[in-house]
Each structure stands twice: as structure tokens, then as C-alpha cells.
Enzyme design. Structure first.
Site, PDB file in Angstrom:
ATOM      1  N   ASP A   1     -22.958  18.386  24.476  1.00 22.47           N
ATOM      2  CA  ASP A   1     -22.381  18.069  23.185  1.00 22.47           C
ATOM      3  C   ASP A   1     -21.087  18.861  23.026  1.00 22.47           C
ATOM      4  O   ASP A   1     -20.783  19.767  23.811  1.00 22.47           O
ATOM      5  CB  ASP A   1     -23.355  18.406  22.061  1.00 22.47           C
ATOM      6  CG  ASP A   1     -24.545  17.456  22.041  1.00 22.47           C
ATOM      7  OD1 ASP A   1     -24.357  16.281  22.415  1.00 22.47           O
ATOM      8  OD2 ASP A   1     -25.651  17.890  21.666  1.00 22.47           O
TER       9      ASP A   1
ATOM     10  N   HIS B   1     -20.245  13.685  27.913  1.00 24.87           N
ATOM     11  CA  HIS B   1     -20.954  13.835  26.633  1.00 24.87           C
ATOM     12  C   HIS B   1     -22.428  13.447  26.754  1.00 24.87           C
ATOM     13  O   HIS B   1     -23.227  13.745  25.860  1.00 24.87           O
ATOM     14  CB  HIS B   1     -20.277  12.975  25.563  1.00 24.87           C
ATOM     15  CG  HIS B   1     -20.354  13.573  24.191  1.00 24.87           C
ATOM     16  ND1 HIS B   1     -21.453  14.253  23.731  1.00 24.87           N
ATOM     17  CD2 HIS B   1     -19.444  13.614  23.173  1.00 24.87           C
ATOM     18  CE1 HIS B   1     -21.238  14.662  22.501  1.00 24.87           C
ATOM     19  NE2 HIS B   1     -20.013  14.293  22.133  1.00 24.87           N
TER      20      HIS B   1
END
Length: 415
Positions: A392, A388
Site C-alpha cells: 500500500d 500496489h
């Protein structure tokens, strides 16, 4: 003259190996090329072969001992032939000599006091390998308290580690006795981790500790892909083409094309620097009896379906056979637990990659088609773990959707 058996180099990055098992004992007859010992590095396990026919005269390294590449572990020669003192201790003298010279030239106050003590009794000079001496210094262990198990009482690195383990056990036992007395837990067996298991443990712990991992799940309708696979296999058989077209091959092709469409996933994040790759180097997670390895198919983007199938078969079979195969440099990894009946799972990133695709088992589902009629569909569960910090959720979902698109439209895999 006796011939030496040395610790081989299994891979480009290997610096030392561990003796896992001696398949022969001193005095046993051996044939040239016959396996006489099993060794392991952090990635591979392999057999050491006899350099010539004869008799295993002597073993200089014991099971569990870590040995630098190129160091002598035994001798092969003719029956009745004796290994000379000079031959068996040559490497030890080579290791000890630089240290002795350094101590001779050092100021008087820096010389090891053990050097000036008697050679017998509790204060005798200790034979110790350079690796063991370094390890003892790192762990702040007094070598005078260690009993060596190597040749002529030489202290090995494993002896140092064993001393630390015993010390930790003693401290823990003392703490438990001081706090509370509990019913002891019975154990059937205790053993240390193998070199491969230790490497896996370290890599997985570092992966979870140093990345922000998130996993997305979805299914792909592979009903058409199964029919496509069957058709290609029939065509290959009719034309006498030997090729293994597994679902992993089609997945690898779909992932490769998707990475070319979404290069932001084909990345490594190292020291806050994001490196994006044009080439696709696919890691194929391969299970072994004693662990897991990830052989790499380099430049998958250059390989049509048939060539990709042969490359995947080649690297995975070589890895299972313990042969020297490329295990580093992958930019994305595929791991498949479908054969074990697993549907969804959470694969752990293979550092420093930004993504890994987990594949589950086939699932049959009933759905209504466009004419409101029930039909049986074959679904494939997919689990995408991504970093992450790099991606995203939305672009990661788009990438996974692209993989599904290629799997559900299998003819695109040929383009």
C-alpha cells in the site's frame, strides 16, 4: 578440412541467436580470434570469432536469420579449399531426417501431399528448417506460398515472419482503400526491431499489463553525502586504493540496508504467491547504444561499501562490453537518469520485482538553517515505483523515507 563456425551460446537461457552483421565476406582472410560476424540474443550482442586463421570459405546463414545455438553459420579453411556438399548440408539432413522417418511411418492419409509431388515447379518440395515449419504452423501460413532465402532456397523462420508481415500490410492497405483515401505518410526508413529491442518491448508491456504500478516522489538532502564521498575518495587516493565511489554505490548501499529493514519490499509476486527474500540481489539498469540491460549484483547485503563499488563497476562494464554477465534473479532494481538532467520520472517495474528506484539529477536549493540563515543544499530527486498489489502507499512511503534517512546520514552506510 574446413572448420565450422557455429552459433555460440551467450547466456544460460539462450536457445537461438540472430545474425546482425557479417564483418567478413567469403574469400576474406581472417586471423584466429578475429571477429567475423555480429550476433544478438534477447539480452546481449556479441561478436563471433574465427576459430582458426585462414579464409572465410562459406556463409550458410544470412543477416537477420535466427539460428539455433550450435548450428553451423559458416566455414573457415585454407584458400582454395572447397566446402564439401556433405559438410555444408550435414545439419540440414540431421534436421530433416527425423521428420522424413515420421512421415514414412505415418498412415497414408496423414502424409504431406507435397512429398509426392514433383520436385520442380510451383508444387516442388520445400526445404524448411524445423523452427520455420513450427512458426508457419503457429501462424497458419501455407509454406507453398513462401520463397526461401536460406541456403539452396531453404525457408527460414525469418522468411515465414516476412510473409506474415507482407500479408498484414496487404490486408491493411486493402482496408484503407475501401474506407477512405488519405494523403500518404512519408517515411525515411523502415526496419524491424532488434532481438534486444523486442525483448525490452515485450517485458515492459507485460510489466504494465500485469501489475498495479504506482510511483512516489521525494527528495533527499545529500549535502553531507557529497562531502562524505569527497572525504572517502581522498582517503582512498592517499592510500593507493583504486575504487570508484559513485553516487550509485551509496544509493545501492542505502537501498540494500532499507530492504533489510523492510523485507516486504524485497519480494516477487508470482502466480498469486508472494515470495519474500532474505538476500538482496540488486539489479543495476545499464544503458547500451542499442538498448537497456539490468546486470545483477548478487548478495549485496554481504558486501561492505568498497566491495559493493567494485561489484557494481564490474557487472556494468561487462554488460556494456557485451560479456556474459548475470542478468536474472534480481529482487530490486535501481535506474539512474541523472546524467541526462532528468529530475523525476516514472520507472517501470522489472518483473517480477515489487519495487524499482528511479534516481534523478542533483538540484541545488536555498533553505533556511536552524539559525534562520540561508544556505545552499544539494537535493537528489528519487522516484519509487511499487506494485500496489503487494504494497500500500503508506508502507511504500516508509520504505522510501528509510532510503532518504540513510542518504542524509551517510556514516550509517558504513555500519
Amino acid at each position: 578440412m574446413a572448420t565450422t563456425i557455429v552459433m555460440p551460446k551467450l547466456g544460460m537461457t539462450m536457445t537461438e541467436g540472430t545474425i546482425e552483421e557479417w564483418l567478413k565476406k567469403p574469400g576474406d582472410a581472417v586471423e584466429q580470434g578475429e571477429g567475423i560476424a555480429t550476433i544478438s540474443s534477447d539480452k546481449l550482442t556479441s561478436e563471433v570469432e574465427a576459430p582458426e586463421a585462414g579464409v572465410l570459405l562459406n556463409i550458410t546463414k544470412e543477416v537477420g536469420e535466427e539460428v539455433p545455438v550450435g548450428e553451423v553459420i559458416g566455414f573457415v579453411g585454407h584458400e582454395g579449399e572447397e566446402v564439401s556438399e556433405t559438410a555444408s548440408t550435414l545439419l540440414e539432413e540431421k534436421e530433416e531426417k527425423p521428420e522424413a522417418l515420421s512421415q514414412q511411418a505415418a498412415p497414408k492419409e496423414t502424409v504431406d501431399p507435397l512429398m509426392n509431388q514433383k520436385q520442380d515447379g510451383p508444387n516442388r518440395k520445400r526445404r524448411i528448417s524445423p523452427a520455420a515449419r513450427k512458426k508457419a504452423k503457429e501462424l497458419d501460413i501455407n509454406i507453398a506460398t513462401i520463397e526461401g532465402t536460406g541456403p539452396k532456397g531453404r525457408i527460414t523462420r525469418r522468411d515465414v515472419e516476412r510473409a506474415v508481415e507482407q500479408k498484414e500490410v496487404a490486408v491493411t492497405k486493402e482496408q484503407v482503400e475501401e474506407t477512405v483515401v488519405e494523403r500518404p505518410i512519408k517515411t525515411s526508413n523502415m526496419k524491424g526491431l532488434s532481438a534486444m529491442r523486442k525483448s525490452i518491448a515485450i517485458n515492459m508491456q507485460e510489466s504494465l499489463a500485469n501489475t498495479a504500478q504506482l510511483t512516489l516522489h521525494r527528495k533527499a538532502d545529500i549535502t553531507e553525502l557529497i562531502a562524505f564521498q569527497k572525504k572517502l575518495r581522498e582517503e582512498a587516493d592517499q592510500n593507493n586504493i583504486e575504487i570508484k565511489l559513485t553516487i550509485t554505490v551509496f544509493l545501492a548501499r542505502a537501498v540494500t540496508l532499507s530492504l533489510l529493514d523492510h523485507p516486504e519490499v524485497n519480494t516477487h509476486l508470482i502466480d498469486d504467491m508472494l515470495q519474500q527474500y532474505e538476500a538482496v540481489h540488486l539489479g543495476i539498469a545499464t544503458s547500451l547504444d542499442n538498448g537497456l540491460v539490468v546486470p545483477v549484483v548478487k548478495h549485496a547485503e554481504r558486501l561492505p561499501l568498497g566491495s559493493l563499488a567494485r561489484q557494481i563497476q564490474g557487472v556494468t562494464e561487462a554488460a556494456r562490453a557485451g560479456e556474459n554477465v548475470e542478468m536474472s534473479g534480481s529482487t530490486f532494481t535501481i535506474t539512474n537518469l541523472g546524467a541526462h538532467g532528468i529530475e523525476y520520472f516514472t520507472p517501470i517495474l522489472n518483473p517480477p520485482e515489487s519495487g524499482i528506484l528511479g534516481v534523478g539529477t542533483f538540484m541545488k536549493e536555498m533553505e533556511l538553517d536552524e539559525h534562520e540563515k540561508l544556505q545552499t543544499m544539494i537535493k537528489l530527486p528519487l522516484s519509487l515505483t511499487f506494485d500496489h498489489r503487494v504494497l500500500d502507499g503508506s508502507p511504500a512511503a516508509v520504505f522510501l523515507r528509510k532510503i532518504v534517512h540513510y542518504l542524509e546520514n551517510p556514516y550509517l552506510l558504513l555500519l
